[in-house]
Design an enzyme around this catalytic site. Sequence first.
Site, PDB file in Angstrom:
ATOM      1  N   GLY A 117       0.812  -1.209   0.000  1.00  0.00           N
ATOM      2  CA  GLY A 117       0.000   0.000   0.000  1.00  0.00           C
ATOM      3  C   GLY A 117       0.846   1.259   0.000  1.00  0.00           C
ATOM      4  N   SER A 118       0.404   2.254   0.749  1.00  0.00           N
ATOM      5  CA  SER A 118       1.032   3.581   0.707  1.00  0.00           C
ATOM      6  C   SER A 118       2.425   3.631   1.302  1.00  0.00           C
ATOM      7  CB  SER A 118       0.131   4.599   1.425  1.00  0.00           C
ATOM      8  OG  SER A 118      -1.087   4.736   0.729  1.00  0.00           O
ATOM      9  N   THR A 119       2.864   2.567   1.999  1.00  0.00           N
ATOM     10  CA  THR A 119       4.246   2.557   2.478  1.00  0.00           C
ATOM     11  C   THR A 119       5.235   2.522   1.316  1.00  0.00           C
ATOM     12  OG1 THR A 119       4.196   0.145   2.690  1.00  0.00           O
ATOM     13  CG2 THR A 119       3.662   1.434   4.658  1.00  0.00           C
ATOM     14  N   MET A 120       4.748   2.250   0.106  1.00  0.00           N
ATOM     15  CA  MET A 120       5.614   2.209  -1.071  1.00  0.00           C
ATOM     16  C   MET A 120       5.745   3.568  -1.753  1.00  0.00           C
ATOM     17  SD  MET A 120       7.517  -0.034  -2.403  1.00  0.00           S
ATOM     18  CE  MET A 120       6.796  -1.508  -1.705  1.00  0.00           C
TER      19      MET A 120
END
Length: 586
Positions: A303-306
């Site tokens: 998800g948004s951790t990327m």
Amino acid sequence: MSKKVTKRNDKYKPTTVAWRFYVVLGVILFVYSGLMARSAYIQVIEPDMLKEQGDMRSLRTAFKTVQRGSILDRNGDELAVSVPVETIWADPKIVMQNKALEMKEHWQALADVLDQDVNDLTSRVLRHPTKRFVYIERQVSPAMANYVRQLKIPGIHLRKESKRFYPAGEISAHLVGFTNVDDKGIEGVERVYDQLLTGTDGKQQYRKDAKGRKIEIVKVEDATPPKNLQLSIDQRIQALAYKELKGAVKAFKATSGSVIVTNVNTGEILAIVNSPSYNPNNRRNTAIHRFRNRAITDFYEPGSTMKPLTILSALEFGSANTNTIVNTSPGYMRLGGRRVSDPRNYGKQSLTDILVNSSNMGTTKLALELPKEFYLDKFFEAGFGEDTGTGLIGESSGIMHDRNRWSQIELATLSYGMGVAATPLQLARFYSAIANGGIKRSLSILKATPENSQFNKAERIFSKENSKLVSNMLEQVVNHHVEAAVVDGYRVGGKTGTAFKAMAGSYGNDYVGLFAGFAPITKPELSVVVVINEPSGDMYHGGEVAAPVFSRVMKGALHLLNIAPDKLENEVKVTHIQKNEDDDNA
């Protein structure tokens, strides 16, 4: 008269050898020939048989067993040790010869202390009455062994062995692993370094006389002592991380969870925990799936951790800089018939705003401006699609497709963490690389030493300047958007992630909540990744379920390692300037 006698004697004088002489001579020759033939057969054709028979009667071997080496944490605290135990075994031949089975009270007492059925116990002896060795019970305590010894049942013997004991219990179970009943490592570190921990037993071969006395030492083989293994794990941080993770999994009624703490400058793993765990000292009735080290085997769409990777790629290529403004109006777009959108129209955004607001539109536009090959290579360079170098058995390399054709929608979703799957360990290495100035290191579960070449495996994947820029952006994410991740006294950077769990050909209704970050920003030392798998209820975003765990683990670890605070006491406490419950929409 004398002439007559002479004539009579001449008449009876034998003229040939008597037939009996030949018979006797023939028998002697036959016996002698037989002895010669037997002697030749024994000396030439089959000399080993008699030698083996003689050795069986006079040659004996005494073994000097060595205990398995200990596993220690980085501070010398024991995570796995060997303790002395004894094994009960039977010699059925001696039992039958001494009619020991008639000692029914003794056998009943033996069955009671071993918690076995007496009929099953005796049948194991009766089943093989001529055998010389049958196990009765493995690895019993010294007290139980002493009780069995006092029963004095003929043919029942005791043999010294060792048993593995794990002082840390379930806290370090997934990493340390365990051994089987024969003291052979079958899970975790116990299995990976089994040969180093085992050593070899010593052996003395000697010859004895009829009275059992040693008369000759034939051969001596010295024992090779096992080596102790010192891990990079700090058991204090390990216990703290497990406590916080277990509480969160229970509070949010999640299926499972993982926490990883790494030293960003050496690649050492300071803590790696999973929940639910198991007790390695008593594994009876434990479901097999609990033995899985989820932190290295399970992979999720991050998800948004990327999104920091997309920002870094744009900075590295030069298509964006600190002054870049991305127009995300009207807050949505269609690519190949599919919709990419933000929770609302954020309009024009800087790179920091894109991370703070977790804008899918922002990262999509940045990704589509990059050459496809350059952008995809950054994912592989960051370590996605490969293992992290720990050497742990079962470590997954996640999923990062290496194909020629990528559509615009696929590149867009990749920019915000869909279409790629990573393990918590891979995510920890990526954030460690951002924190240490752009250097990707192999992660290790062994304590760093000058002799350990494993720590020389380092590769620069981002420039120091761009890594520092993104670190400062991630600090703003925590300060302006994820108050739950704030650590008092320290400057912290990190990013939340919330992703649907992928199913066969589609997505289900379950979520994964993540938070990855590092501290202190001034001089980064630690990286922490928290994954909460399938939380139940209304709270499932990474900022809600994973960020609080990150904050408590990071705070405790920084204090335990005596890392100085880098936030001024008179610095104004930053509060939320904007909050979106759907900031991490995948």
